[in-house]
Design an enzyme around this catalytic site. Structure first.
Site, PDB file in Angstrom:
ATOM      1  N   ASP A 292      21.477  13.722  64.064  1.00 16.29           N
ATOM      2  CA  ASP A 292      21.571  12.486  63.293  1.00 16.29           C
ATOM      3  C   ASP A 292      21.074  12.795  61.873  1.00 16.29           C
ATOM      4  O   ASP A 292      20.556  13.871  61.597  1.00 16.29           O
ATOM      5  CB  ASP A 292      20.795  11.339  63.944  1.00 16.29           C
ATOM      6  N   TRP A 293      21.247  11.843  61.007  1.00 22.38           N
ATOM      7  CA  TRP A 293      20.964  12.033  59.576  1.00 22.38           C
ATOM      8  C   TRP A 293      19.510  12.500  59.367  1.00 22.38           C
ATOM      9  O   TRP A 293      18.568  11.736  59.593  1.00 22.38           O
ATOM     10  CB  TRP A 293      21.204  10.725  58.835  1.00 22.38           C
TER      11      TRP A 293
END
Ligand code: NOJ
Length: 760
Positions: A292-293
């Site tokens: 994820d980011w």
């Protein structure tokens, strides 16, 4: 030529089905060889480049770097050190970055372009939680197809969806993005969404790769606070959290995204148990995992990694194949390989997975496959897509209350007051996660109602829900002071026959980073509701929100309540169609509505406890609250129709069955009301005792039955051993012999009950 002849031979000999399988296998083998050949040509830097994903230059869906790294990104892109970009969209923009990758890098490997296509693209469909309320798998699949076709026409070939996180906590803002609280419904919906996005051929111009996220446990964040710690036992992990993820693997999902949270002490991004053991080994997932980011680097803040380099080695070793915006792989993996802390074999494996998906998407054959300006113009926002999201929106609406048949509204001669700022809001119905949509492009409730000409409609805002600019990245200040509009609204309510109050949350009060500690109507809306109700009892409350709300007062007082969520572009048209009875609502809640926040986590498939019932009058020692009942406001699976349904004559064709056999269950469903209607009939099973305690009931089947007024149908469900399986004390999925209860009804408070045995 030789290959074509071999194909022809097989087609004639084995029949169509077998031939198709063979073609797929041959294609896979061809891709495998091409990937191997390409990998052999790649330098270590180029390999690591494939594992590196950068954000583009406009939408930011995470904390943006402030160090002017755009120049660096551009340099990396040119030197083949970027394998994927996110948040680059539109044929013109995608073509620009793709051209650099293909024409300026040594090997010309195309980029895979990712984007959060969460519920529609430019034509916005209902938020995923709303779609889940339809229980209509075909419609949900179709909605994903429409989203994929628009995104693909805009240069995108990979969506970060579906989110299949189960959650039992409405405080968590991201419940709007999932399918609710149930693993069975969540699995069916996850499967349908993957099929919708990916179709049966990924290299078609209208299909894109899907991404099951967030693996795993993200929906169980403590206190419903986003990104918070997750601590769950093995049974919850296996029986509740994993099944929808497994279903997406069964559907052939091409990618997974790991999650921000730690799971029992180990951040998901660095979690080898999740990514290597369960996903890649046990489930045989052969796509790739994206972080994820920034989640690789966040392992430093978690207190699991010393620094970015350490975090990168943990993530790569644990099976995270692509780094989204942590700048960890691109900066450190080469050194880590040289130091012997990351095995090159793991890097090769990650790169092969990524290249395979790029081949499957057809990007090597034509890197500009998704860059077709003509298609971009004709597909995006087309009348067909508008019709599809309208259909989905109608199906997503849930009727929560309808006393004295206040709804549907009469089409003529009524004076109707429409009150509440959400009624004229053209932005909020688009919901959270609608990055590609133009602002203020939803049909508002007011606009929808005004397409019906027979009544007089007058509008008053009452109170403004939020102050200032609402934006994806900005906090929204809730108006808790300015009540000056209430007087006008009350005056209007007095003069009209009926009041439609449109209340709830604006489009940015749910979604990522939007956790809440109360689930009341935000701001001054409750005051507005009560003031209006005082002068006119004929109130229809239209709720617009991204999560379950605690609307006890409304439930006790207001005669009609319609849950409309955030329904997307066609919102107002769908709501008007339902209010006027041109569409009979059939939605059922995919998530329990609590009576109070203190009841959370609240979910229908809970355990019984050793003290489930009051042992004697006034006895205190049982599992309950002293200030609130255990019951929810509206249970999972609940939803009314303008007509009524009667369930009767539940029968089983046997009282026991052996493994490998099955029994049939039948019952009658009768439409006893005055409208044609559709009912989602639900089958629940309870395993009465087992090697680990089992829920009081679990959804194991559902069907949609349409009936004309007065019509009756016999409905059949088949019960087999597989439906009784769970992750048992032995650490395997199995059905244990013993006694089971079975329930049938129109919600999880299913009314018909019977029992059977599974015997060895
Ligand atoms: C963070 C979110 O958690 C994830 O769901 C999303 O796909 C990425 N940002 C990219 O926008």
């Amino acid at each position: 030529m030789k290959k074509v002849l071999i194909f022809t031979y097989f087609i004639c000999f084995w029949g169509k089905l077998h031939a198709q399988e063979t073609i797929v296998q041959v294609k896979q083998e061809e891709i495998r060889k091409k990937v191997e050949q390409l990998l052999a040509k790649m330098t270590i830097k180029e390999k690591i480049g494939q594992m590196n994903q950068y954000n583009g230059f406009w939408n930011v869906t995470g904390p943006a770097p402030t160090d002017g790294s755009a120049v660096l990104k551009y340099e990396h892109l040119k030197s083949g050190q970027v394998g994927s970009m996110l948040n680059v969209r539109g044929v013109k923009e995608v073509r620009k970055v793709q051209k650099i990758a293909v024409e300026e890098t040594r090997l010309g490997i195309p980029l895979i372009i990712g984007f959060d296509v969460i519920h529609g693209y430019k034509t916005v469909s209902p938020i995923p939680l709303a779609e889940a309320a339809s229980w209509d798998l075909e419609a949900i699949k179709n909605s994903a197809e429409v989203a994929a076709s628009e995104a693909a026409a805009s240069g995108i070939n990979w969506t970060f969806a579906p989110m299949v996180d189960i959650s039992r906590d409405a405080r968590w803002g991201r419940v709007m993005e999932g399918a609710g609280e149930d693993p069975y419904l969540g699995s069916k919906i996850g499967y349908a969404r993957v099929k919708g996005f990916q179709g049966d051929d990924l290299s078609k111009k209208n299909t894109i790769a899907a991404c099951a996220k967030h693996f795993a446990g993200y929906g169980f964040a403590e206190s419903g606070r986003d990104y918070n710690t997750v601590d769950v036992g093995e049974s919850t992990l296996q029986n509740i959290i994993f099944p929808p993820f497994k279903a997406t693997v069964d559907a052939g999902v091409k990618t997974f995204m790991n999650s921000f949270n730690e799971l029992n002490g180990i951040p998901a991004t660095g979690n080898a148990f999740l990514q290597r053991k369960i996903l890649k080994k046990e489930w045989g997932f052969n796509g790739f995992v994206v972080s994820d980011w920034g989640s690789i680097n966040e392992m430093v803040a978690h207190g699991y990694a010393k620094d970015n380099e350490h975090a990168s080695s943990l993530a790569a070793n644990a099976g995270s194949d692509m780094d989204m915006e942590s700048y960890g792989y691109v900066n450190h993996i080469e050194a880590l390989i040289n130091k012997g802390r990351v095995d090159i074999a793991l890097i090769d494996d990650a790169v092969k997975r990524i290249l395979t998906v790029k081949y499957e998407l057809g990007l090597f054959e034509d890197p500009y496959l998704y860059c077709d300006e003509k298609l971009e113009k004709s597909v995006i926002g087309s009348p067909e897509n508008q019709a599809a999201v309208l259909d989905m929106a109608k199906k997503s609406i849930v009727l929560l209350k309808n006393e004295k048949a206040l709804l549907p509204l009469k089409k003529k001669g009524q004076k109707i007051a429409v009150i509440g700022s959400l009624a004229e809001d053209k932005n909020s119905p688009l919901g959270s996660w609608r990055l590609a949509a133009d602002d203020n492009t939803a049909i508002s409730v007011l606009e929808g109602l005004n397409t019906y000409k027979g009544n007089t409609i007058t509008y008053a805002k009452g109170v403004t829900l939020t102050e200032g600019k609402t934006d994806f990245t900005l906090e929204t200040k809730i108006n808790e002071e300015d009540a000056t509009g209430i007087e006008e609204a009350v005056a209007l309510a007095k003069k009209n026959d009926i009041v439609i109050l449109v209340l709830g949350e604006n489009g940015f009060q749910s979604g990522e980073g939007r956790s809440r500690t109360t689930l009341d109507l935000p701001g001054l809306q409750q005051e507005l509701l009560e003031a209006v109700y005082k002068v006119n009892k004929k109130v229809v409350l239209v709720l617009m929100n991204g999560r379950p709300l605690t609307i006890n007062w409304a439930d006790e007082n207001v005669p009609a309540i319609l849950e409309t969520w955030h329904l997307g572009t066609q919102s107002g048209n769908a709501i008007a169609a339902v209010l006027y009875g041109d569409y009979n609502p059939s939605g059922k809640l995919p998530m329990t509505f609590p009576k109070s926040v203190g009841q959370i986590p609240i979910y229908y498939n809970h355990k019984n406890t050793g003290r489930p019932e009051i042992p004697a009058p006034n006895m205190v020692f049982w599992s309950h609250y002293i200030d609130e009942s255990n019951a929810p406001l509206y249970e999972f699976g609940y939803g009314l129709s303008y007509t009524d349904f009667r369930y009767s004559d539940l029968k089983l064709n046997a009282t026991s069955f052996k493994r490998g056999e099955e029994i049939a269950l039948t019952f009658n469903l009768t439409n006893t009301g005055e409208y044609a209607g559709k009912e989602v009939v639900q089958l629940y099973i309870q395993d009465k005792f087992a090697s680990i305690t089992r829920p009081v009931k679990e959804l194991k089947g559902f069907k949609m039955v349409s009936l004309e007024p007065g019509e009756s149908k016999e409905v059949t469900f088949v019960i087999n051993e597989e439906m009784l399986q769970f992750y048992s004390a032995k650490g395997i999925w199995e059905a244990e012999e013993g006694d089971f209860n079975v329930f049938i009804g129109g919600s999880s408070n299913a009314i018909l009950k019977n029992g059977f045995k599974l015997i060895d």
